[in-house]
Design an enzyme around this catalytic site. Structure first.
Site: not given
Length: 456
Positions: A40, A271
């Site tokens: 990110k 994840s």
């Protein structure tokens, strides 16, 4: 001299060699190597710089975002280096490590509910928008619809993968949180490597995999994996790029992340476990060799209290999946497995206090050298000892456990019906659970509540 922002991107690619991949070769791009520990960082920098360029973010402004944690960390990293205030709205299911990380970097964090959907004022995206409207000079990043999000992956992540794979990529396995990774990499590959198929890894309970497979929207469930999976299709998620989708249960995701650490030495988050599980399913289903790439989205250091915590796994019912319908099922931390927190009679009260504080419990069984439970010490015992030695608290903390512990214990058989716990709890007792003549662990009211949560 390079700044920390210059370290974003150009992450390494490694091959999985010690886990069964069927006939395929599987490669992982270590996005955990970015400065804040996740992929990110890439869109965070791109979205901030795009907002600066078009005037939406001005000097002295405030960055506001709804985030599962990693985008917030990236925004705080980039925004902090550029002199902006960062305010993050995060759901209350997020790992404590990510919240503490964001705060340590200077972010202001607003915790909101994770059990409400879009349209509710406490839903994290709606709340972030509301905060933006009432904050002067605020810029709502909105990673879910911000075009600079997929642009970061289309211009950098995708080209890096193709270059590192020498132009030969048959499939790429990604997840969708905001949709930027899927859409950015997918758009690039459609143009630069049309043979490359995009595979979606989705937590079971998310609406995205069912939507890909059936074209219909289903009712969203719940899932423990963080950062991917949604209860709506984000505007940035171009699901038409997906050729196949896998819905992965939480238990499999968490187990895959732990297997990745044991087998390959890669510390990855929940994840990443979902992506790995989906990639392995895809690889093992192939009849011909393929070159497959997936991502280590972030570092597992952010999930030590969850993915790599045996007590959390037991609380979710994943460590002991067999159900007996007896008190045994209620015991989360078991002495024989080394997860029960205990003290010895010769330990002092300073040790008791330290263990209570570090494990967030209020009572500890006292176990002798032979493994027999001989007493129980709780926070009221420690407090009474301190009050008796007000002038010398060090002396109180130095007292051995055996001097203050309760010796009258309420034991219950592990094979007793669960309802037999209720009379003990009504008397404010902690249940000492015995498996024959062996100590199994303790059962508390909270353990019973958790049992009903995962079984009903």
């Amino acid at each position: 001299m390079a700044s920390v922002l210059d370290l974003i991107g150009d992450t390494p690619l490694i091959e999985v060699t010690r886990i069964d991949r069927g006939p395929c070769r599987l490669f992982l791009k270590l996005e955990s190597a970015n400065p804040s520990g996740s992929l990110k960082d890439r869109p965070a920098r791109t979205m901030i710089e795009a907002a600066e360029a078009d005037g939406r973010l001005k000097p002295g402004g405030t960055i506001v975002e709804a985030t599962a944690g990693n985008t917030g960390l990236g925004l705080t990293l980039v925004g902090g280096r550029k002199g902006y205030r960062t305010l993050l709205v995060v759901p209350d299911k997020m790992a404590r490590e990510k919240v503490l990380h964001a705060k340590a970097m200077g972010a202001e964090v607003v915790i909101t509910r994770s059990d409400v959907g879009k349209g509710h004022p406490d839903y994290y995206q709606d709340l972030a928008e509301a905060i933006t409207r009432r904050t002067a000079g605020a810029f709502f990043v909105n990673q879910f619809a911000n075009p600079a999000n997929p642009q970061a992956h289309e211009t950098a992540t995708g080209p890096e993968i193709l270059r590192q794979m020498d132009g030969e990529v048959d499939a790429i396995v990604v997840g969708v949180g905001s949709g930027g990774t899927l859409t950015g990499i997918g758009r690039f590959m459609r143009r630069a490597s049309p043979k490359t198929t995009m595979i979606l890894a989705d937590p079971e309970g998310s609406v995205l995999a069912p939507h890909v497979e059936t074209g219909r929207m289903v009712q969203a469930g719940s899932w423990a994996v963080e950062g991917i999976g949604e209860d709506f299709v984000p505007p940035n998620a171009d699901l038409s790029l997906v050729s196949q989708a896998f819905a992965i249960p939480d238990a499999e995701s968490f187990a895959s992340a732990r297997e990745l650490l044991r087998a390959e030495g890669v510390l990855a988050g929940s994840s990443s476990g979902t992506l790995l599980a989906a990639a392995l399913r895809y690889c093992r289903a192939q009849s011909a060799p393929k070159r497959v790439v997936s991502l280590v989205c972030d570092s597992g250091a952010k999930y030590l209290s969850k993915v790599f915590n045996p007590i959390f796994l037991a609380q979710e019912g994943w460590s002991h999946p067999d159900r007996h319908g007896t008190v045994r099922d209620v015991v989360v931390s078991r002495y024989s497995e080394g997860t029960a927190v205990v003290v010895r009679p010769e330990d002092n009260l300073r040790t008791v206090f330290a263990r209570m504080r570090s494990t967030d419990v209020s009572q500890l069984p006292v176990v002798d050298a032979n493994g027999h439970v001989i007493g129980l010490v709780d926070e009221s015992d420690v407090l009474a000892a301190l009050l008796a030695e007000r002038e010398d608290p060090d002396r109180a903390f130095a007292r051995p456990v055996e001097e203050v512990m309760v010796r009258r214990l309420e034991t219950i058989s592990a094979d007793a019906p669960i309802a037999d716990l209720l009379p003990l709890f009504r008397k404010d007792y902690v249940a000492i659970v015995m498996d024959g003549d062996q100590f199994l662990g303790v059962a508390t009211r909270l353990d019973l509540i958790n049992y009903f949560r995962i079984t009903l």
